[in-house]
Scaffold this active site. Structure first.
Site, PDB file in Angstrom:
ATOM      1  N   LYS A   1      -5.462   6.356 -12.236  1.00  0.00           N
ATOM      2  CA  LYS A   1      -6.655   6.805 -12.957  1.00  0.00           C
ATOM      3  C   LYS A   1      -7.613   7.465 -11.964  1.00  0.00           C
ATOM      4  CE  LYS A   1     -10.686   5.109 -14.059  1.00  0.00           C
ATOM      5  NZ  LYS A   1     -11.426   6.371 -13.909  1.00  0.00           N
TER       6      LYS A   1
ATOM      7  N   THR B   1     -18.601  -2.019  -4.884  1.00  0.00           N
ATOM      8  CA  THR B   1     -18.440  -3.478  -4.859  1.00  0.00           C
ATOM      9  C   THR B   1     -18.666  -4.055  -6.256  1.00  0.00           C
ATOM     10  OG1 THR B   1     -19.020  -3.600  -2.534  1.00  0.00           O
ATOM     11  CG2 THR B   1     -19.387  -5.599  -3.824  1.00  0.00           C
ATOM     12  N   GLU B   2     -19.601  -3.470  -6.977  1.00  0.00           N
ATOM     13  CA  GLU B   2     -19.913  -3.949  -8.323  1.00  0.00           C
ATOM     14  C   GLU B   2     -18.687  -3.840  -9.247  1.00  0.00           C
ATOM     15  OE1 GLU B   2     -22.836  -1.375  -9.971  1.00  0.00           O
ATOM     16  OE2 GLU B   2     -22.683  -2.314 -11.938  1.00  0.00           O
TER      17      GLU B   2
ATOM     18  N   GLU C   1     -10.915  -1.779  -1.878  1.00  0.00           N
ATOM     19  CA  GLU C   1     -11.572  -1.088  -0.764  1.00  0.00           C
ATOM     20  C   GLU C   1     -12.926  -0.654  -1.307  1.00  0.00           C
ATOM     21  OE1 GLU C   1     -13.184   1.626   1.239  1.00  0.00           O
ATOM     22  OE2 GLU C   1     -11.446   2.903   0.812  1.00  0.00           O
TER      23      GLU C   1
ATOM     24  N   CYS D   1     -17.451   5.885   2.168  1.00  0.00           N
ATOM     25  CA  CYS D   1     -17.666   4.437   2.245  1.00  0.00           C
ATOM     26  C   CYS D   1     -17.898   3.985   3.691  1.00  0.00           C
ATOM     27  CB  CYS D   1     -16.504   3.689   1.603  1.00  0.00           C
ATOM     28  SG  CYS D   1     -14.918   4.268   2.174  1.00  0.00           S
TER      29      CYS D   1
ATOM     30  N   GLU E   1     -26.034   0.414  -0.300  1.00  0.00           N
ATOM     31  CA  GLU E   1     -25.204   1.601  -0.093  1.00  0.00           C
ATOM     32  C   GLU E   1     -25.754   2.708  -0.984  1.00  0.00           C
ATOM     33  OE1 GLU E   1     -21.102   1.775  -1.560  1.00  0.00           O
ATOM     34  OE2 GLU E   1     -20.574   2.649   0.376  1.00  0.00           O
TER      35      GLU E   1
HETATM   36  P1  ADP Z   1     -18.449   5.136  -7.322  1.00  0.00           P
HETATM   37  O1  ADP Z   1     -19.753   4.432  -7.143  1.00  0.00           O
HETATM   38  O2  ADP Z   1     -17.790   5.586  -6.080  1.00  0.00           O
HETATM   39  O3  ADP Z   1     -18.430   6.132  -8.452  1.00  0.00           O
HETATM   40  P2  ADP Z   1     -17.240   3.239  -9.041  1.00  0.00           P
HETATM   41  O4  ADP Z   1     -16.896   1.893  -8.568  1.00  0.00           O
HETATM   42  O5  ADP Z   1     -18.325   3.381 -10.046  1.00  0.00           O
HETATM   43  O6  ADP Z   1     -17.485   4.029  -7.727  1.00  0.00           O
HETATM   44  O7  ADP Z   1     -15.968   3.997  -9.617  1.00  0.00           O
HETATM   45  C1  ADP Z   1     -14.736   4.015  -8.945  1.00  0.00           C
HETATM   46  C2  ADP Z   1     -13.648   4.053  -9.974  1.00  0.00           C
HETATM   47  O8  ADP Z   1     -13.717   2.880 -10.780  1.00  0.00           O
HETATM   48  C3  ADP Z   1     -13.718   5.232 -10.938  1.00  0.00           C
HETATM   49  O9  ADP Z   1     -12.402   5.691 -11.191  1.00  0.00           O
HETATM   50  C4  ADP Z   1     -14.326   4.607 -12.176  1.00  0.00           C
HETATM   51  O10 ADP Z   1     -13.987   5.275 -13.374  1.00  0.00           O
HETATM   52  C5  ADP Z   1     -13.694   3.231 -12.150  1.00  0.00           C
HETATM   53  N1  ADP Z   1     -14.411   2.210 -12.930  1.00  0.00           N
HETATM   54  C6  ADP Z   1     -15.730   2.143 -13.212  1.00  0.00           C
HETATM   55  N2  ADP Z   1     -16.003   1.043 -13.948  1.00  0.00           N
HETATM   56  C7  ADP Z   1     -14.837   0.387 -14.138  1.00  0.00           C
HETATM   57  C8  ADP Z   1     -14.450  -0.820 -14.795  1.00  0.00           C
HETATM   58  N3  ADP Z   1     -15.342  -1.583 -15.445  1.00  0.00           N
HETATM   59  N4  ADP Z   1     -13.148  -1.188 -14.765  1.00  0.00           N
HETATM   60  C9  ADP Z   1     -12.245  -0.442 -14.113  1.00  0.00           C
HETATM   61  N5  ADP Z   1     -12.537   0.706 -13.491  1.00  0.00           N
HETATM   62  C10 ADP Z   1     -13.817   1.130 -13.480  1.00  0.00           C
END
Ligand code: ADP
Length: 501
Positions: free
Chosen positions: A195, A250-251, A271, A305, A404
């Protein structure tokens, strides 16, 4: 589409053709299929704000279909493929990526905003180096024999694939992140559901065509564009996905672990974010250290990161470093990625720009001093540009120092002694990377051992190599990508007992 009429850059015919004619649907079982819900989403050029493409959005039903295809391939053709033949397919894919590198680089710059020079000379060569390195492991994944205490028992281990792997990746290095996961996952004999991030799905879709041309059996690689909700979340909780490999915040990493815990206890590797300390001692080659500190933060517009966003400078060198950094940073050109002169491209979305500027305003309010930058760039059309910004600070508790930001924002501070430095450098929930600049080799190693981070660079910053393990301490995640450790991350150990009596 103004993205296709960039004033000073002629896109490749292949890039135009992809943008205009490619179906941009879901890639399941080696076929392009429509989203079952009929839903789609827009991906935009962050340098202009224009829509680049409308892309099919995968929902739960599509995730189910992709998992069925991936499971069938794992139980069938791919499961029967010999290690050397898996490697040959991966090498073929690497050759195809090289052949299509110019188009892939342009798509990366259009979708992500990074300078085309960086996409061409950084991301793309590294993508294929990584793929070839991992493919080389395919026929070298060995178990061991185990000298147990029982008589007449021959015990050995096998490293077996996990099954169906889901890869959920971010937008800062779209194709590279896809290959970081695809390379070791397929090398180890798993099948994959990828994805891409909803902000940058284009190169993953292009990659899917190359996967098909390379001759991978149907179902081995499936690509499901879509946002975290519903696509990523449906993968994280799916009962028939055996592992999720995630790179992102991280969230969201926490949410993925939770979904894994509440479904089938799928394996998870994470990661995650960082707030990396980069340290300059007064005995360093200070001008190299300044350049290193500059690029540690501002490459990819701070959207890395590993960005060295907390810069600690020994007090004797502090004024020199702050002055030098200001001079260097003010020479950096902020522009769209296809411009002839550009060091810092846009941040990824309008929302991200608002977030970054919000942090900058918080920094000002909290009493940090703006050394340079401090605003968004308004005169570059509709793009999402932020000035490279350097703050000087004393208070370790303010948000520009703790959080971050994922934008072009550095925070620099002075330190006086070793204990203070180590305490402050480690005073973060993150532990992805760290840097140190000094001519004292003993001090460099002492720092490397004392700092809580998965990677430490001495007199350098940001180097990454397919052979060098990479991953986080603390809340920067767990599991090591790259190196042989990446193979461990995508396999599980089986122990076999044989009664020889
Ligand atoms: P960034 O802050 O780098 O955008 P995210 O953690 O928000 O990082 O997103 C990284 C990936 O995780 C993206 O492909 C995003 O669509 C996916 N993502 C966001 N929320 C969820 C979730 N609840 N479950 C699984 N994947 C998610």
């Amino acid at each position: 589409m103004s993205a296709l009429k960039l004033p000073d850059f002629q896109l490749q015919a292949g890039t135009m053709a992809f943008l205009e004619k490619h179906p941009k649907s879901l890639f399941i079982n080696n076929e392009w299929v429509a989203a079952q819900s009929g839903k789609s989403f827009e991906t935009r050029n962050p340098a202009t704000g224009d829509v680049l493409a409308e892309v099919a959005l995968a929902s739960e039903a599509d995730v189910d279909a992709a998992v069925s295809a991936a499971r069938a391939a794992f139980n069938g053709a791919w499961g029967q493929t010999l290690a050397g033949d898996r490697a040959a397919l991966l090498f073929k894919l690497a050759d195809l990526i090289d052949e299509h590198a110019d188009v892939l680089a342009e798509l990366e710059t259009l979708d992500n905003g990074k300078p085309i020079r960086v996409a061409r000379r950084g991301d793309l060569p590294y993508v294929t180096k990584h793929l070839r390195y991992q493919a080389g492991w395919a026929d070298k994944i060995e178990g061991s024999t185990v000298p147990v205490t029982f008589p007449n028992q021959f015990v050995y281990t096998r490293r077996e694939p996990m099954g169906v792997v889901g890869a959920i990746i971010p937008w800062n290095f779209p194709l590279l992140m896809a290959i970081w996961k695809l390379g070791p996952a397929l090398t180890a004999g798993n099948t994959l559901i990828l994805k891409p991030a909803e902000q940058t799905p284009l190169t993953a879709l292009y990659l899917a065509d190359l996967v098909k041309i390379a001759g991978f059996p149907a179902g081995v690689v499936n690509v499901l564009p879509g946002p975290g909700q519903p696509t990523g979340a449906a993968m994280a909780k799916h009962p028939d996905i055996n592992k999720i490999a995630f790179t992102g915040s991280t969230e969201v990493g926490r949410k993925i672990m939770e979904a894994a815990a509440n479904s089938n206890l799928k394996r998870v590797s994470l990661e995650l974010g960082g707030k990396s300390p980069n340290v300059i001692f007064a005995d360093a080659d200070v001008s190299s250290a300044i350049r290193g500190a500059q690029w540690a933060v501002f490459s990819t517009a701070g959207q890395e990161c590993v960005a060295g966003t907390r810069l600690f400078v020994e007090r004797a060198a502090y004024d020199q470093v702050v002055e030098g950094l200001k001079t260097q940073v003010e020479k950096m050109v902020v522009n769209h990625g296809f411009a002839e002169k550009v060091h810092v491209g846009p941040v990824i979305t309008e929302q991200q720009m608002t977030r970054v500027v919000g942090y900058i305003e918080d920094g000002k309010k909290a009493g940090a001093e703006v050394i340079t930058g401090g605003n968004r760039v308004e005169n570059l059309g509709g793009g999402y540009f932020v000035q490279p910004t350097v703050f000087a600070y004393q208070d370790d508790g303010i948000s520009i120092v703790t959080d971050e930001i994922f934008g072009p924002v550095a925070a620099v501070t002075a330190f006086d002694d070793w204990d203070e430095l180590i305490t402050r450098a480690n005073d973060t929930m993150y532990g992805l990377a760290a840097g140190v600049w000094t001519r004292d080799i003993g001090k460099a190693h002492r720092y490397a051992h004392a700092v809580q981070a998965g990677t430490v660079w001495i007199n350098g910053y940001g180097m990454i190599d397919p052979a060098a393990p990479f991953g986080g301490y603390k809340q920067s995640g767990f599991g090591r990508e790259m190196g042989k450790e990446a193979i461990d991350l995508y396999t599980q150990v089986k122990t076999v007992w044989v009664n020889t009596q």
